[in-house]
Motif scaffolding. Structure first.
Motif, PDB file in Angstrom:
ATOM      1  N   ARG A 194      48.425 -12.609  10.902  1.00 10.93           N
ATOM      2  CA  ARG A 194      49.184 -11.889   9.875  1.00 10.93           C
ATOM      3  C   ARG A 194      50.488 -12.603   9.529  1.00 10.93           C
ATOM      4  O   ARG A 194      51.215 -12.173   8.640  1.00 10.93           O
ATOM      5  CB  ARG A 194      49.498 -10.475  10.367  1.00 10.93           C
ATOM      6  N   ASN A 195      50.772 -13.662  10.230  1.00  8.06           N
ATOM      7  CA  ASN A 195      52.036 -14.375  10.034  1.00  8.06           C
ATOM      8  C   ASN A 195      51.825 -15.691   9.307  1.00  8.06           C
ATOM      9  O   ASN A 195      50.697 -16.175   9.161  1.00  8.06           O
ATOM     10  CB  ASN A 195      52.715 -14.638  11.372  1.00  8.06           C
ATOM     11  N   LEU A 196      52.937 -16.257   8.866  1.00  6.25           N
ATOM     12  CA  LEU A 196      52.931 -17.587   8.278  1.00  6.25           C
ATOM     13  C   LEU A 196      53.531 -18.575   9.278  1.00  6.25           C
ATOM     14  O   LEU A 196      54.476 -18.248   9.995  1.00  6.25           O
ATOM     15  CB  LEU A 196      53.753 -17.604   6.991  1.00  6.25           C
ATOM     16  N   GLN A 197      53.012 -19.764   9.290  1.00  3.16           N
ATOM     17  CA  GLN A 197      53.518 -20.808  10.183  1.00  3.16           C
ATOM     18  C   GLN A 197      53.790 -22.061   9.360  1.00  3.16           C
ATOM     19  O   GLN A 197      53.031 -22.400   8.445  1.00  3.16           O
ATOM     20  CB  GLN A 197      52.498 -21.110  11.279  1.00  3.16           C
ATOM     21  N   LEU A 198      54.882 -22.740   9.669  1.00  3.41           N
ATOM     22  CA  LEU A 198      55.201 -23.971   8.955  1.00  3.41           C
ATOM     23  C   LEU A 198      54.147 -25.039   9.226  1.00  3.41           C
ATOM     24  O   LEU A 198      53.701 -25.213  10.365  1.00  3.41           O
ATOM     25  CB  LEU A 198      56.572 -24.492   9.391  1.00  3.41           C
ATOM     26  N   THR A 199      53.761 -25.743   8.179  1.00  2.00           N
ATOM     27  CA  THR A 199      52.915 -26.919   8.360  1.00  2.00           C
ATOM     28  C   THR A 199      53.784 -28.043   8.936  1.00  2.00           C
ATOM     29  O   THR A 199      55.014 -27.937   8.952  1.00  2.00           O
ATOM     30  CB  THR A 199      52.335 -27.358   7.009  1.00  2.00           C
ATOM     31  N   PRO A 200      53.186 -29.135   9.410  1.00  9.33           N
ATOM     32  CA  PRO A 200      54.004 -30.248   9.907  1.00  9.33           C
ATOM     33  C   PRO A 200      55.031 -30.745   8.895  1.00  9.33           C
ATOM     34  O   PRO A 200      56.194 -30.982   9.240  1.00  9.33           O
ATOM     35  CB  PRO A 200      52.963 -31.322  10.226  1.00  9.33           C
ATOM     36  N   VAL A 201      54.618 -30.863   7.633  1.00  6.92           N
ATOM     37  CA  VAL A 201      55.570 -31.308   6.615  1.00  6.92           C
ATOM     38  C   VAL A 201      56.589 -30.197   6.337  1.00  6.92           C
ATOM     39  O   VAL A 201      57.758 -30.469   6.025  1.00  6.92           O
ATOM     40  CB  VAL A 201      54.846 -31.742   5.318  1.00  6.92           C
ATOM     41  N   GLY A 202      56.169 -28.946   6.492  1.00  7.59           N
ATOM     42  CA  GLY A 202      57.086 -27.826   6.338  1.00  7.59           C
ATOM     43  C   GLY A 202      58.161 -27.827   7.412  1.00  7.59           C
ATOM     44  O   GLY A 202      59.330 -27.516   7.144  1.00  7.59           O
ATOM     45  N   GLN A 203      57.775 -28.181   8.636  1.00 11.11           N
ATOM     46  CA  GLN A 203      58.746 -28.271   9.733  1.00 11.11           C
ATOM     47  C   GLN A 203      59.787 -29.347   9.448  1.00 11.11           C
ATOM     48  O   GLN A 203      60.984 -29.149   9.679  1.00 11.11           O
ATOM     49  CB  GLN A 203      58.019 -28.575  11.042  1.00 11.11           C
ATOM     50  N   LEU A 204      59.324 -30.490   8.944  1.00  9.13           N
ATOM     51  CA  LEU A 204      60.232 -31.582   8.601  1.00  9.13           C
ATOM     52  C   LEU A 204      61.198 -31.158   7.501  1.00  9.13           C
ATOM     53  O   LEU A 204      62.411 -31.378   7.590  1.00  9.13           O
ATOM     54  CB  LEU A 204      59.418 -32.808   8.160  1.00  9.13           C
TER      55      LEU A 204
END
Length: 311
Positions: A53-63
């Motif tokens: 139910r949550n959103l998680q940062l993608t690797p590029v999102g984390q950067l």
């Protein structure tokens, strides 16, 4: 790319949920989703992926998030600095310090400073030496008290403001508790209550014992001066603490005895980011502190910083 999009992006990254982010931002969920979608379209990448139910940062999102958070922090600080420039007496001072200075010194100097600047706000951070250095370098704080004073460090500069004597602390019924002073070697058969590894007082005590001709036997380790002092008072061992950490905070107190040989001291420094001008209110506080400790405020070209830790 708009500032609002970056603000919404950071909030969603923190909450990992669009609805919760929207509630904190006091906007509609659809507005947050739309701004995030537009940001992803502009960048040409997916910044989030669904995880339950949550959103998680993608690797590029984390950067991207790491960079955006840094930008937002700089922007917030810029706004604060403008307000402080217009009215330094309404500003905020961010200062870090080790736990042992929070018992008496920090409250005393803040109270004295606020007599002249009653509207100035303070934000405090406590930590060990590496954490405080990192907070100064990373602009989390403007100034920090650290012990020991760092001798060489390219990114911080400062002044030694105080050299403090360490005393032996003993259980109240210890045979040496009534002495005016003792040699440290007289404690060679005792078990010591020391700070955990990573705290600067530990190597100071350890090296003093080695200088006195023995390796201390460790009975217990702790992370706060109150813990060290309390364990010694309860008869669990002996230790060495600076005078500033010996102000009474509860009825159970150890005996304090001066060490005549070797002389054991610690240096306390006030540091700031090197080659960077402090905000006006922080500069006023630094000038006050140097005067408070009787330090010549003349700029120095030598004497930068090393690394260690502090309680």
């Amino acid at each position: 790319m708009e500032l609002r999009q970056l603000q919404y992006f950071v909030k969603v990254a923190q909450k990992e949920h669009v609805t919760q982010a929207a509630e904190e931002l006091h906007v509609a969920q659809s507005a947050v989703s739309r701004q995030i979608h537009q940001l992803e379209e502009e960048l040409g990448v997916n910044l989030f992926m669904q995880k339950g139910r949550n959103l998680q940062l993608t690797p590029v999102g984390q950067l991207f998030c790491k960079r955006v958070e840094s930008i937002m922090k700089d922007l917030d600080r810029a706004v604060v600095e403008i307000h402080e420039f217009l009215d330094p007496e309404q500003g905020e001072i961010r200062i870090g310090f080790p736990h042992s200075l929070g018992i008496h010194l920090i409250p005393s100097i803040v109270a004295e400073f606020r007599k002249k600047y009653p509207n100035v706000k303070f934000r405090f951070k406590q930590g060990m030496f590496p954490t405080l250095i990192r907070d100064v370098v990373g602009a989390e704080v403007d100034l920090a008290f650290v012990s020991p004073f760092p001798d060489r460090h390219d990114q911080v500069d400062g002044d030694i403001v105080l050299t403090e004597e360490l005393f032996a602390i003993l259980p109240p019924n210890h045979p040496l508790a009534g002495e005016q002073s003792i040699k440290l070697e007289q404690l060679k058969e005792e078990r010591f209550v020391l700070f955990s590894k990573g705290y600067s007082l530990r190597p100071i005590v350890w090296h003093a014992c080695l200088e006195a001709g023995f390796t201390p036997k460790i009975a217990f380790e702790g992370e706060e001066t109150d813990t060290i002092r309390g364990l010694v008072a309860a008869g669990m061992g002996v230790s060495l603490l600076p005078e500033m950490a010996l102000f009474q905070t509860n009825p159970l107190q150890p005996a304090r005895v001066r060490i005549s040989e070797p002389k054991v001291t610690r240096s306390i420094g006030l540091i700031h980011r090197a080659d960077e001008k402090l905000p006006p209110v922080a500069q006023a506080f630094r000038a006050f502190l140097l005067q408070y400790f009787g330090i010549d405020p003349s700029p120095k070209k030598e004497g930068k910083a090393d690394t260690a830790s502090a309680p």
